[in-house]
Write an enzyme that holds these catalytic residues in place. Sequence first.
Site, short mmCIF file in Angstrom:
data_model
loop_
_atom_site.label_atom_id
_atom_site.label_comp_id
_atom_site.label_asym_id
_atom_site.label_seq_id
_atom_site.Cartn_x
_atom_site.Cartn_y
_atom_site.Cartn_z
N ASP A 33 0.87 -1.19 0.00
CA ASP A 33 0.00 0.00 0.00
C ASP A 33 0.90 1.24 0.00
OD1 ASP A 33 -2.17 1.95 0.54
OD2 ASP A 33 -3.32 0.18 1.12
N TYR A 154 -13.29 6.07 -14.03
CA TYR A 154 -13.41 4.94 -13.09
C TYR A 154 -14.08 3.73 -13.76
CZ TYR A 154 -14.49 2.25 -8.87
OH TYR A 154 -14.61 1.24 -7.93
N LYS A 158 -12.37 -0.04 -14.75
CA LYS A 158 -12.90 -1.34 -14.31
C LYS A 158 -13.36 -2.18 -15.50
CE LYS A 158 -12.23 -0.62 -9.87
NZ LYS A 158 -11.22 -1.39 -9.12
P1 NAI Z 1 -10.21 2.04 0.25
O1 NAI Z 1 -10.01 3.44 -0.16
O2 NAI Z 1 -10.72 1.73 1.60
O3 NAI Z 1 -8.85 1.21 0.05
C1 NAI Z 1 -8.06 1.32 -1.11
C2 NAI Z 1 -6.62 1.15 -0.72
O4 NAI Z 1 -5.83 1.25 -1.94
C3 NAI Z 1 -6.11 2.24 0.24
O5 NAI Z 1 -5.44 1.66 1.34
C4 NAI Z 1 -5.16 3.04 -0.62
O6 NAI Z 1 -4.07 3.63 0.08
C5 NAI Z 1 -4.68 2.01 -1.62
N1 NAI Z 1 -4.14 2.68 -2.80
C6 NAI Z 1 -4.72 3.69 -3.50
N2 NAI Z 1 -3.87 4.15 -4.44
C7 NAI Z 1 -2.74 3.41 -4.34
C8 NAI Z 1 -1.50 3.45 -5.02
N3 NAI Z 1 -1.25 4.34 -5.98
N4 NAI Z 1 -0.54 2.56 -4.67
C9 NAI Z 1 -0.77 1.68 -3.65
N5 NAI Z 1 -1.93 1.60 -2.97
C10 NAI Z 1 -2.90 2.47 -3.30
O7 NAI Z 1 -11.17 1.42 -0.86
P2 NAI Z 1 -11.98 0.03 -0.97
O8 NAI Z 1 -13.40 0.36 -0.98
O9 NAI Z 1 -11.46 -0.96 -0.04
O10 NAI Z 1 -11.60 -0.37 -2.46
C11 NAI Z 1 -10.83 -1.52 -2.78
C12 NAI Z 1 -11.11 -1.87 -4.23
O11 NAI Z 1 -12.48 -2.19 -4.38
C13 NAI Z 1 -10.81 -0.74 -5.21
O12 NAI Z 1 -10.19 -1.29 -6.36
C14 NAI Z 1 -12.19 -0.22 -5.55
O13 NAI Z 1 -12.24 0.37 -6.82
C15 NAI Z 1 -13.01 -1.49 -5.49
N6 NAI Z 1 -14.43 -1.28 -5.29
C16 NAI Z 1 -14.90 -0.64 -4.16
C17 NAI Z 1 -16.25 -0.47 -4.01
C18 NAI Z 1 -16.84 0.22 -2.83
O14 NAI Z 1 -18.06 0.46 -2.83
N7 NAI Z 1 -16.06 0.54 -1.80
C19 NAI Z 1 -17.22 -0.95 -5.02
C20 NAI Z 1 -16.60 -1.63 -6.14
C21 NAI Z 1 -15.26 -1.77 -6.25
#
Ligand code: NAI
Length: 266
Positions: A33, A154, A158
């Site tokens: 991360d 976005y 995806k």
């Molecule tokens: P979150 O924001 O809680 O976690 C995402 C993590 O990715 C964070 O810890 C962040 O620091 C890390 N990250 C972001 N940019 C980065 C980079 N350049 N290099 C390394 N790490 C990086 O988000 P969440 O909800 O857990 O999302 C996880 C995945 O699920 C994402 O791919 C998101 O698009 C996908 N997703 C989330 C949904 C939701 O409703 N929360 C719905 C559908 C998909």
Amino acid sequence: MSRTYVVTGSASGIGATTADILRSRGERVIGIDLRDADVEADLSTPEGRTSAAARAVELAGGTIDAVIACAGISAPIAKTIAVNHFGVTGLLEALLPALRTSDAPRAAVVSSMASLQPNSPELVEAALADDEAKALEIAEGLAAQGPAVGYAIYPSSKRALSRWVRRTAISDAWAGSGIPLNAVAPGTVITPMTKDLLATPEGAKMVDAAVPMPLNHHQSPESIAYLLIWLTSVENTHLAGQVIYDDGGADATLRGDDIWSWNDPS
Ligand code: NAI
């Protein structure tokens, strides 16, 4: 015997929950991360991906049993295509040699039901052509037109990732090496990514109109983590190239009951 997992996005949301469950089951997790992780790296750049992969392989001692790619962002900015598409595909490709040395290698990535939403076909094509410079240029053009247009980055990221999984999973490099590769497409998951949007009635209404979830409404990160963990377990021997909509029924609501007639005689 415990397995070694690389989990990206391990500091928050779905990635953090997945890493916690794996660790509680005695598995070894190498989290990647931006911060608060075993490997701190920026997956939005080719250099960040290369150094993250090298460090993860070093920490693993050469063999990685599974990769679960969760890191992602949803902002209407060009970086979104870099993290969500290239940050996944580039890292998986860099970790492939270490996966191949496992007895039961597996990989799963997090896509989104947003892959069904309006997107930029041009951006999707550039991503699928693995042309990061062109993809960034197109995404910058979209972002410059304001958030309403920029949001398309976005769903484009995806859509491209889901298509990449379907085409890559059946290749010699992956299926030919005995590595199941799949994607999970969540609906609306309650994590720091969605917290602010869901906090206001207007935001929640907008999200629910775009992502109808007749089964159990908004979901927990656990609902996605358990599926990612099964997909990357030794039990999964034949599920490959699938984008599994784990979304409270959003996909079935939006696409309806017939997703099979594409090959029927007209
Ligand atoms: P979150 O924001 O809680 O976690 C995402 C993590 O990715 C964070 O810890 C962040 O620091 C890390 N990250 C972001 N940019 C980065 C980079 N350049 N290099 C390394 N790490 C990086 O988000 P969440 O909800 O857990 O999302 C996880 C995945 O699920 C994402 O791919 C998101 O698009 C996908 N997703 C989330 C949904 C939701 O409703 N929360 C719905 C559908 C998909």
